[in-house]
Design a protein around this motif. Structure first.
Motif, PDB file in Angstrom:
ATOM      1  N   LEU A 171     -13.965   4.638   5.298  1.00  0.00           N
ATOM      2  CA  LEU A 171     -13.194   3.439   5.620  1.00  0.00           C
ATOM      3  C   LEU A 171     -12.726   2.740   4.351  1.00  0.00           C
ATOM      4  O   LEU A 171     -11.617   2.186   4.305  1.00  0.00           O
ATOM      5  CB  LEU A 171     -14.038   2.487   6.471  1.00  0.00           C
ATOM      6  N   PHE A 172     -13.557   2.750   3.331  1.00  0.00           N
ATOM      7  CA  PHE A 172     -13.179   2.184   2.034  1.00  0.00           C
ATOM      8  C   PHE A 172     -11.922   2.874   1.509  1.00  0.00           C
ATOM      9  O   PHE A 172     -10.981   2.220   1.043  1.00  0.00           O
ATOM     10  CB  PHE A 172     -14.348   2.345   1.061  1.00  0.00           C
ATOM     11  N   ALA A 173     -11.894   4.200   1.596  1.00  0.00           N
ATOM     12  CA  ALA A 173     -10.727   4.950   1.130  1.00  0.00           C
ATOM     13  C   ALA A 173      -9.499   4.657   1.980  1.00  0.00           C
ATOM     14  O   ALA A 173      -8.379   4.556   1.465  1.00  0.00           O
ATOM     15  CB  ALA A 173     -11.039   6.451   1.141  1.00  0.00           C
ATOM     16  N   VAL A 174      -9.691   4.502   3.295  1.00  0.00           N
ATOM     17  CA  VAL A 174      -8.566   4.208   4.193  1.00  0.00           C
ATOM     18  C   VAL A 174      -7.964   2.844   3.871  1.00  0.00           C
ATOM     19  O   VAL A 174      -6.733   2.679   3.825  1.00  0.00           O
ATOM     20  CB  VAL A 174      -9.030   4.273   5.662  1.00  0.00           C
ATOM     21  N   VAL A 175      -8.819   1.830   3.652  1.00  0.00           N
ATOM     22  CA  VAL A 175      -8.330   0.484   3.323  1.00  0.00           C
ATOM     23  C   VAL A 175      -7.554   0.506   2.012  1.00  0.00           C
ATOM     24  O   VAL A 175      -6.465  -0.081   1.900  1.00  0.00           O
ATOM     25  CB  VAL A 175      -9.507  -0.508   3.252  1.00  0.00           C
ATOM     26  N   TYR A 176      -8.094   1.193   1.016  1.00  0.00           N
ATOM     27  CA  TYR A 176      -7.413   1.264  -0.270  1.00  0.00           C
ATOM     28  C   TYR A 176      -6.072   1.983  -0.146  1.00  0.00           C
ATOM     29  O   TYR A 176      -5.046   1.516  -0.662  1.00  0.00           O
ATOM     30  CB  TYR A 176      -8.302   1.978  -1.283  1.00  0.00           C
ATOM     31  N   ALA A 177      -6.073   3.112   0.562  1.00  0.00           N
ATOM     32  CA  ALA A 177      -4.836   3.876   0.701  1.00  0.00           C
ATOM     33  C   ALA A 177      -3.797   3.119   1.521  1.00  0.00           C
ATOM     34  O   ALA A 177      -2.607   3.134   1.199  1.00  0.00           O
ATOM     35  CB  ALA A 177      -5.130   5.235   1.343  1.00  0.00           C
ATOM     36  N   GLY A 178      -4.227   2.440   2.587  1.00  0.00           N
ATOM     37  CA  GLY A 178      -3.275   1.792   3.475  1.00  0.00           C
ATOM     38  C   GLY A 178      -2.704   0.495   2.954  1.00  0.00           C
ATOM     39  O   GLY A 178      -1.515   0.204   3.156  1.00  0.00           O
ATOM     40  N   LEU A 179      -3.520  -0.309   2.253  1.00  0.00           N
ATOM     41  CA  LEU A 179      -3.074  -1.632   1.837  1.00  0.00           C
ATOM     42  C   LEU A 179      -2.740  -1.731   0.359  1.00  0.00           C
ATOM     43  O   LEU A 179      -2.073  -2.695  -0.055  1.00  0.00           O
ATOM     44  CB  LEU A 179      -4.143  -2.674   2.188  1.00  0.00           C
ATOM     45  N   VAL A 180      -3.179  -0.783  -0.455  1.00  0.00           N
ATOM     46  CA  VAL A 180      -2.916  -0.842  -1.887  1.00  0.00           C
ATOM     47  C   VAL A 180      -1.914   0.218  -2.326  1.00  0.00           C
ATOM     48  O   VAL A 180      -1.061  -0.042  -3.176  1.00  0.00           O
ATOM     49  CB  VAL A 180      -4.230  -0.701  -2.689  1.00  0.00           C
ATOM     50  N   LEU A 181      -1.970   1.392  -1.737  1.00  0.00           N
ATOM     51  CA  LEU A 181      -1.132   2.504  -2.185  1.00  0.00           C
ATOM     52  C   LEU A 181       0.131   2.701  -1.353  1.00  0.00           C
ATOM     53  O   LEU A 181       0.804   3.728  -1.504  1.00  0.00           O
ATOM     54  CB  LEU A 181      -1.948   3.809  -2.176  1.00  0.00           C
ATOM     55  N   THR A 182       0.438   1.782  -0.473  1.00  0.00           N
ATOM     56  CA  THR A 182       1.680   1.868   0.303  1.00  0.00           C
ATOM     57  C   THR A 182       2.512   0.620   0.074  1.00  0.00           C
ATOM     58  O   THR A 182       1.975  -0.477  -0.138  1.00  0.00           O
ATOM     59  CB  THR A 182       1.398   2.021   1.808  1.00  0.00           C
ATOM     60  N   ALA A 183       3.834   0.770   0.147  1.00  0.00           N
ATOM     61  CA  ALA A 183       4.732  -0.375  -0.027  1.00  0.00           C
ATOM     62  C   ALA A 183       4.558  -1.378   1.097  1.00  0.00           C
ATOM     63  O   ALA A 183       4.589  -2.600   0.871  1.00  0.00           O
ATOM     64  CB  ALA A 183       6.176   0.111  -0.101  1.00  0.00           C
ATOM     65  N   ASP A 224       2.819  -0.695  -8.776  1.00  0.00           N
ATOM     66  CA  ASP A 224       3.850  -1.650  -8.358  1.00  0.00           C
ATOM     67  C   ASP A 224       4.888  -0.892  -7.522  1.00  0.00           C
ATOM     68  O   ASP A 224       5.766  -0.219  -8.064  1.00  0.00           O
ATOM     69  CB  ASP A 224       4.500  -2.301  -9.574  1.00  0.00           C
ATOM     70  N   LEU A 225       4.788  -1.004  -6.220  1.00  0.00           N
ATOM     71  CA  LEU A 225       5.673  -0.272  -5.314  1.00  0.00           C
ATOM     72  C   LEU A 225       6.781  -1.140  -4.724  1.00  0.00           C
ATOM     73  O   LEU A 225       7.690  -0.610  -4.086  1.00  0.00           O
ATOM     74  CB  LEU A 225       4.851   0.339  -4.164  1.00  0.00           C
ATOM     75  N   VAL A 226       6.708  -2.464  -4.912  1.00  0.00           N
ATOM     76  CA  VAL A 226       7.660  -3.356  -4.247  1.00  0.00           C
ATOM     77  C   VAL A 226       8.333  -4.310  -5.227  1.00  0.00           C
ATOM     78  O   VAL A 226       8.913  -5.310  -4.806  1.00  0.00           O
ATOM     79  CB  VAL A 226       6.964  -4.150  -3.120  1.00  0.00           C
ATOM     80  N   ASP A 227       8.243  -4.011  -6.516  1.00  0.00           N
ATOM     81  CA  ASP A 227       8.836  -4.883  -7.534  1.00  0.00           C
ATOM     82  C   ASP A 227       8.343  -6.316  -7.400  1.00  0.00           C
ATOM     83  O   ASP A 227       9.126  -7.276  -7.340  1.00  0.00           O
ATOM     84  CB  ASP A 227      10.370  -4.849  -7.450  1.00  0.00           C
ATOM     85  N   ALA A 228       7.017  -6.468  -7.358  1.00  0.00           N
ATOM     86  CA  ALA A 228       6.414  -7.786  -7.202  1.00  0.00           C
ATOM     87  C   ALA A 228       6.471  -8.558  -8.511  1.00  0.00           C
ATOM     88  O   ALA A 228       6.572  -7.975  -9.592  1.00  0.00           O
ATOM     89  CB  ALA A 228       4.971  -7.651  -6.734  1.00  0.00           C
ATOM     90  N   PRO A 229       6.395  -9.889  -8.452  1.00  0.00           N
ATOM     91  CA  PRO A 229       6.342 -10.684  -9.682  1.00  0.00           C
ATOM     92  C   PRO A 229       5.078 -10.381 -10.472  1.00  0.00           C
ATOM     93  O   PRO A 229       4.080  -9.908  -9.906  1.00  0.00           O
ATOM     94  CB  PRO A 229       6.364 -12.130  -9.172  1.00  0.00           C
TER      95      PRO A 229
END
Length: 347
Positions: free
Chosen positions: A52-64, A147-152
């Motif tokens: 679940l730790f890996a799923v949370v990281y992949a879904g919310l951190v590694l996706t735009a 940085d996948l979304v050009d965030a500030p």
């Protein structure tokens, strides 16, 4: 002949004396032993938490999509003006620092020493120390935030998993190991409510994203389950008699359960709405995203606490094997890892 029986000179079998190192070692290998069932349960929980730790990281951190949603959470917290939420959150987080961690470690040590549970004290302190080391190592050297979304620039630094939530959850889980079995529900329930508040406050203060707090919950849960599995492998767990929960414990566990159910339920509904239903330009997106993240942070911490209590239900961590002695007395009422009474079975 059962695997834990020893052949006598006359060809009959004699049960090993319970509470011995040999009895505990064999119990750790026997498929039907209490220790084995506890160990398997904890290993599965540890593996599930890691996945679940890996799923949370992949879904919310590694996706735009995940990054846009969490950026909206940080933007939406500015819309929360009730009781100056961000100001209060910052004041609360100031107490989760090095000095408060030192006090918590001293409390855990004092409880373990007073109860003369030296092994459990080491495991409880190890839960805190190992969790913090893993959190800092993963955050700084392994789990990066692209940085996948050009965030500030102020949204680019990595903060997964949350160090503040790790401190709160690891201290609470360490307390679960050193307190007596009868007081576990009350002590962990009270500390669990505090840990859930810390997780929610980190989001309100803008110190962490929701994924950071959820990841910290799962990381600490994996660590404590792994350490309890080691205790079970060494035969240092035993069955505890089933007793109804006292009213004072229910007064703590019921609010904790409501926090978990309402937080996760409301948070998931708002998460789906803000992430997949609303358009990125919708003015309501930041507000809904913040409410979802706030609810998920509190609900995940409460749910992790309840899950550990469920995993340790009817499990006594005070078992302490002694040196082996061969006696001529046949053991008729074993009290070790091979209980015969139905109410000693782990459920």
């Amino acid at each position: 002949m059962a695997p834990y029986d020893r052949l006598r000179i006359d060809g009959s079998t004699q049960s090993l004396e319970t509470g011995t190192w040999w009895y505990a070692a064999v119990a750790g290998e026997a498929a039907d032993s209490f220790s084995t069932r506890v160990r398997k349960r904890m290993r599965r929980a540890c593996l599930g938490a890691v996945l679940l730790f890996a799923v949370v990281y992949a879904g919310l951190v590694l996706t735009a999509t995940g990054q846009r949603w969490e950026n909206a959470v940080l933007a939406g917290r500015l819309t929360d003006g009730t009781l100056a939420a961000a100001h209060e959150a910052n004041h609360s987080l100031q107490h989760i620092a090095v000095y408060s961690l030192a006090v918590a470690l001293l409390v855990l040590t004092a409880i373990g020493m007073l109860r003369r549970r030296y092994g459990l004290t080491v495991v409880a302190l190890g839960t805190v120390g190992l969790s913090l080391v893993l959190t800092e190592a993963l955050k700084r050297y392994v789990l990066f935030r692209p940085d996948l979304v050009d965030a500030p620039p102020h949204l680019l630094p990595n903060s997964f998993p949350s160090g503040h939530t790790t401190i709160a959850m690891s201290v609470m889980f360490g307390l679960a190991l050193v307190v007596p079995h009868r007081a576990r529900g009350l002590a962990v329930g009270l500390c669990g409510l505090w840990a859930a508040a810390v997780g929610a406050y980190t989001v309100a203060a803008g110190w962490h994203r929701p994924s950071d707090t959820i990841g910290a919950d799962l990381l600490v849960l994996a660590v404590v389950c792994g350490l309890v599995a080691v205790l079970a492998r060494r035969g240092r767990v035993g069955p505890a008699r089933r007793r109804p929960l006292p009213p004072r414990t229910l007064l703590v566990l019921v609010p904790l359960a409501l926090t978990a159910v309402c937080g996760l339920g409301i948070g998931i509904v708002l998460l789906v709405d803000s992430m997949f239903v609303l358009q990125p330009t919708d003015p309501d997106l930041p507000r809904l995203a913040y409410q979802a993240g706030h609810a998920l942070a509190a609900g995940a911490s409460a749910a992790a606490t309840l899950l550990l209590l469920a995993l340790l239900r009817h499990v006594d961590l005070d078992a302490n094997p002694t040196s082996y002695r061969l006696t001529g007395t046949l053991v008729t009422e074993p009290t070790g890892p091979f209980p015969t009474e139905a109410d000693h079975e782990i459920s």
